[in-house]
Scaffold this motif. Structure first.
Motif, short mmCIF file in Angstrom:
data_model
loop_
_atom_site.label_atom_id
_atom_site.label_comp_id
_atom_site.label_asym_id
_atom_site.label_seq_id
_atom_site.Cartn_x
_atom_site.Cartn_y
_atom_site.Cartn_z
N ILE A 1 2.00 -1.01 -3.63
CA ILE A 1 1.52 -2.05 -2.70
C ILE A 1 0.14 -2.54 -3.15
CG2 ILE A 1 0.62 -0.31 -1.06
CD1 ILE A 1 1.45 -2.33 1.20
N HIS A 2 -0.11 -3.85 -2.95
CA HIS A 2 -1.39 -4.45 -3.38
C HIS A 2 -2.23 -4.79 -2.15
CE1 HIS A 2 -0.07 -5.37 -7.62
NE2 HIS A 2 1.12 -5.28 -7.04
N LEU A 3 -3.33 -4.08 -1.99
CA LEU A 3 -4.20 -4.32 -0.82
C LEU A 3 -4.71 -5.77 -0.75
CD1 LEU A 3 -7.10 -1.95 0.31
CD2 LEU A 3 -7.32 -4.41 0.38
N PRO A 4 -5.25 -6.34 -1.84
CA PRO A 4 -5.84 -7.68 -1.71
C PRO A 4 -4.82 -8.79 -1.51
CG PRO A 4 -6.06 -6.88 -3.97
CD PRO A 4 -5.43 -5.78 -3.18
N GLN A 5 -3.54 -8.44 -1.58
CA GLN A 5 -2.49 -9.46 -1.40
C GLN A 5 -1.92 -9.45 0.02
OE1 GLN A 5 0.39 -9.00 -4.60
NE2 GLN A 5 -1.22 -8.80 -6.14
N PHE A 6 -2.52 -8.63 0.88
CA PHE A 6 -2.02 -8.46 2.25
C PHE A 6 -1.90 -9.80 2.98
CE2 PHE A 6 -3.13 -6.84 6.70
CZ PHE A 6 -1.83 -6.45 6.96
N ARG B 1 -9.66 -2.31 6.03
CA ARG B 1 -9.51 -1.64 7.33
C ARG B 1 -8.20 -2.07 8.00
NH1 ARG B 1 -14.71 -2.69 10.24
NH2 ARG B 1 -15.54 -1.30 8.64
N GLU B 2 -8.01 -3.38 8.00
CA GLU B 2 -6.81 -3.95 8.62
C GLU B 2 -5.54 -3.46 7.91
OE1 GLU B 2 -5.28 -8.46 9.38
OE2 GLU B 2 -7.23 -8.21 8.45
N PHE B 3 -5.62 -3.38 6.60
CA PHE B 3 -4.49 -2.99 5.75
C PHE B 3 -4.04 -1.55 6.06
CE2 PHE B 3 -3.31 -0.96 1.62
CZ PHE B 3 -2.25 -1.76 1.23
N PHE B 4 -4.98 -0.61 6.06
CA PHE B 4 -4.57 0.78 6.29
C PHE B 4 -4.08 0.97 7.72
CE2 PHE B 4 -7.36 1.37 2.53
CZ PHE B 4 -6.36 1.84 1.67
N SER B 5 -4.67 0.23 8.64
CA SER B 5 -4.19 0.39 10.01
C SER B 5 -2.79 -0.20 10.16
CB SER B 5 -5.26 -0.15 10.98
OG SER B 5 -4.76 -1.16 11.74
N ALA B 6 -2.50 -1.29 9.43
CA ALA B 6 -1.14 -1.86 9.46
C ALA B 6 -0.14 -0.89 8.84
CB ALA B 6 -1.11 -3.20 8.72
N GLY C 1 8.94 0.80 -3.03
CA GLY C 1 7.64 0.15 -2.85
C GLY C 1 7.83 -1.18 -2.15
N SER C 2 6.89 -1.52 -1.27
CA SER C 2 6.96 -2.84 -0.62
C SER C 2 6.53 -3.94 -1.57
CB SER C 2 6.06 -2.85 0.62
OG SER C 2 4.69 -2.77 0.20
N ASP C 3 5.65 -3.60 -2.51
CA ASP C 3 5.02 -4.58 -3.40
C ASP C 3 4.45 -5.77 -2.63
OD1 ASP C 3 4.04 -5.52 -5.83
OD2 ASP C 3 5.85 -6.65 -6.29
N VAL C 4 3.95 -5.55 -1.44
CA VAL C 4 3.13 -6.60 -0.78
C VAL C 4 2.05 -6.99 -1.76
CG1 VAL C 4 1.27 -6.79 0.96
CG2 VAL C 4 3.55 -5.92 1.61
N GLY C 5 1.76 -8.32 -2.02
CA GLY C 5 2.26 -9.49 -1.42
C GLY C 5 3.44 -10.17 -2.07
N ALA C 6 3.96 -9.76 -3.27
CA ALA C 6 5.20 -10.37 -3.74
C ALA C 6 6.33 -9.94 -2.81
CB ALA C 6 5.50 -9.98 -5.18
N GLY C 7 6.22 -8.75 -2.27
CA GLY C 7 7.12 -8.33 -1.20
C GLY C 7 6.52 -8.85 0.10
N PRO C 8 7.30 -9.55 0.91
CA PRO C 8 6.74 -10.15 2.12
C PRO C 8 6.54 -9.15 3.27
CG PRO C 8 8.79 -11.24 1.42
CD PRO C 8 8.69 -9.96 0.67
N PHE C 9 7.06 -7.94 3.16
CA PHE C 9 7.10 -7.04 4.32
C PHE C 9 6.27 -5.78 4.13
CE2 PHE C 9 11.42 -8.86 3.64
CZ PHE C 9 11.33 -9.86 4.59
N ILE C 10 5.45 -5.47 5.11
CA ILE C 10 4.69 -4.23 5.05
C ILE C 10 5.51 -3.08 5.63
CG2 ILE C 10 3.45 -4.40 7.25
CD1 ILE C 10 0.97 -3.76 5.15
N SER C 11 6.51 -3.42 6.47
CA SER C 11 7.35 -2.38 7.06
C SER C 11 8.37 -1.88 6.04
CB SER C 11 8.11 -2.92 8.27
OG SER C 11 9.13 -2.00 8.64
#
Ligand code: GUN
Ligand code: ZN
Length: 406
Positions: free
Chosen positions: A62-67, A103-108, A304-314
């Motif tokens: 997962i990519h944090l800056p692509q959240f 902060r927002e990313f880890f809480s999500a 892996g979600s691969d956010v942000g190429a993957g649209p879903f964090i769930s």
């Protein structure tokens, strides 16, 4: 000591989940026992009857800056990176923006039941340090690394092999092994944006400091053509990483879609691990990873979600897409998500399943309105695999501590 009661499931066997009613966890967050009947071990009783309790979800890529750059469509991976992703990652030169989003990313992640994640930070040392600080505060388990690139990208995002090594040393010396929960991953972006000198410097420092390595491999045909043009004389994309010394037990390659059997053999022979990112692969039309072929070679695979190429964090959405990509039983899908994740990170001794002696990373799920708690397991897990989302997540625990709701 705490005793949790609920419909407790664990997926160490991909063909048949284990089921229990009670789980005792000691004050260090370690699982002491699992049983069908309530045992008299004392401690506080936590009643989750009517709920499912599953091992914590592992997101292996997962990519944090692509959240905040999810769902930005594009014609190809390379165009998507240039148009949407490099500009987003450039913003992480601002420490206050980097901190807020981390902060927002880890809480999500925690709100969605993800207890362990392998995270790509931005190409900045400071934002990577901030990502570690926020991960430390959140209580999540994570492997994190600064993205490295030294060619084919905007000047502001490029480094040199020398500076990369200095940055890695600086951040890894502070964070690798922190609380036995946070670890450093040397993170060369992919062969399009890394010279052979950078790839080699990355693998050397990783080996010397016993760090993880994570990178992208063989995601799109256009990307592969560009890699083969940039690295003439190599037989395959995988061989470039092999010659750079990047493959190995602690290396996780994302995607690994368009591989031939020789490449699978190189990956298996070096015990390199795979992060399968089906949602991203569908979103960017990258192709469908052949799970069976990978498994024939004995490769170890996580999701892996691969956010942000993957649209879903769930990870529920990723489970669904894994099923659409390769038909599998729900038990197998949950096995990949939990045990697969732990194995890919070399953490199978401590997480990935609910077993005595392991650390108590788990999620509490409300099966409604998708299913009833009393449903047959196949029905319950099938509904969750295809239709689950963050609304089903009631609580998330890492090492016996409830992190969400906080
Ligand atoms: N290949 C190189 N960088 C990236 C990235 O950020 N996302 C994906 N999906 N593929 C990549
Ligand atoms: Zn990625």
């Amino acid at each position: 000591m705490k005793v949790y009661h609920g419909r407790i499931l664990s997926f160490e066997d991909p063909t048949s989940p284990r089921e229990y009613g009670y789980m005792a966890v000691d004050d260090n967050g370690r699982i002491v026992s699992l049983s069908h009947e309530r045992q008299d071990v004392g401690g506080e009783f936590v009643d989750y009857s009517g709920y499912l309790i599953l091992p914590g979800f592992v997101d292996a890529h997962i990519h944090l800056p692509q959240f905040h750059r999810r769902a930005m469509i594009s014609n190809s991976l390379l165009e998507w990176l240039e148009r949407h992703i490099f500009p987003a990652e450039m913003k992480f030169s601002d420490p206050s923006l980097a901190r807020n989003i981390a902060r927002e990313f880890f809480s999500a992640l925690l709100r969605n039941g993800t207890t362990t994640a392998a995270v790509y930070s931005s190409p900045h040392r400071e934002s990577t340090n901030i990502a570690f600080e926020e991960a430390a505060k959140s209580g999540i388990r994570a492997v994190i690394g600064q993205v490295l690139m030294d060619m084919n990208g905007p000047e502001e995002l490029l480094t040199t092999p020398e500076k990369a090594v200095e940055d890695i040393r600086g951040v890894a010396s502070r964070w690798h092994g922190f609380d036995d929960r946070l670890f450093y991953a040397v993170t060369p972006r992919f062969a399009v944006s890394c010279s052979m000198a950078l790839l080699k410097a990355a693998s050397e420092i990783a080996r010397r400091l016993n760090l993880y390595v994570q990178t992208h491999l063989s995601e799109q045909l256009g990307e592969i053509a560009e890699v083969m043009r940039l690295f003439p004389g190599f037989e395959s994309y995988t061989e470039i990483y092999l010659r750079a010394g990047l493959l190995g037990e602690k290396t996780i390659v994302g995607h690994a879609i368009h591989l031939d059997d020789r490449e699978r053999k190189l990956l298996a022979g070096t015990r390199t691990k795979i992060a399968h990112c089906p949602s991203s692969n569908f979103f960017l039309h990258s192709g469908v990873m052949d799970l069976e072929a990978h498994e024939r070679f004995g490769l170890t695979i996580a999701l892996g979600s691969d956010v942000g190429a993957g649209p879903f964090i769930s990870m529920f959405n990723v489970l669904r897409d894994a099923y659409y990509a390769n038909a599998m039983s729900p038990a197998k899908a949950f096995h990949l998500l939990t045990m697969g994740g732990a194995r890919v990170l070399g953490m199978e001794d401590r997480i990935g399943s609910l077993e005595p002696g392991k650390e108590a990373d788990f999620v509490v799920l409300n099966p409604g309105p998708l299913a009833s708690i009393h449903d047959d397991l196949e029905v319950l897990l099938s509904r969750l695999m295809i239709l689950g989302d963050e609304r089903n997540v009631v609580a998330t625990y890492v090492r016996g501590k409830r992190l969400w709701p906080s």
